[in-house]
Design a protein around this motif. Structure first.
Motif: not given
Length: 122
Positions: A108-118
């Motif tokens: 449903d989403y077109d753009y994404w970040g690179q992610g961050t670890q929690v």
């Protein structure tokens, strides 16, 4: 095109709080639905929360409802995820996403970040 950069992840203890930020640049941020997803090792990417472009409507996965809060600051082109009462099962890479429709699926989403670890230790 929208560029998304997450920050705020790290190692926390169970019961602690943490706040993730997602800074957006590029096209008009305020017109996008923003979402947070997470992916634990060997698991599918799953929906966490989303917020409409106006900020009036928010949605949460049952697993985080009552503990996480999503918000957005259009003046700063930033969306936040406040995470309270963290549990070890919240451990994952958290991704920020932008799209034009509200939804709970990654597609449903077109753009994404690179992610961050929690990482939440018990």
């Amino acid at each position: 095109q929208v560029q998304l950069v997450e920050s705020g992840g790290g190692l926390v203890q169970a019961g602690d709080s943490a706040r993730l930020s997602c800074a957006a640049s590029g096209r008009t941020f305020s017109r996008y639905v923003m979402g947070w997803f997470r992916q634990a090792p060997e698991k599918e990417r799953e929906f966490v929360s989303s917020i409409t472009w106006s900020g009036r409507n928010t949605y949460y996965a049952d697993s985080v409802k009552g503990r996480f809060t999503i918000s957005r600051d259009s003046a700063k082109n930033t969306v936040y995820l406040q995470m309270n009462s963290l549990k070890p099962e919240d451990t994952a890479v958290y991704y920020c996403a932008a799209g034009v429709v509200i939804g709970v699926l990654p597609n449903d989403y077109d753009y994404w970040g690179q992610g961050t670890q929690v990482t939440v230790s018990s």
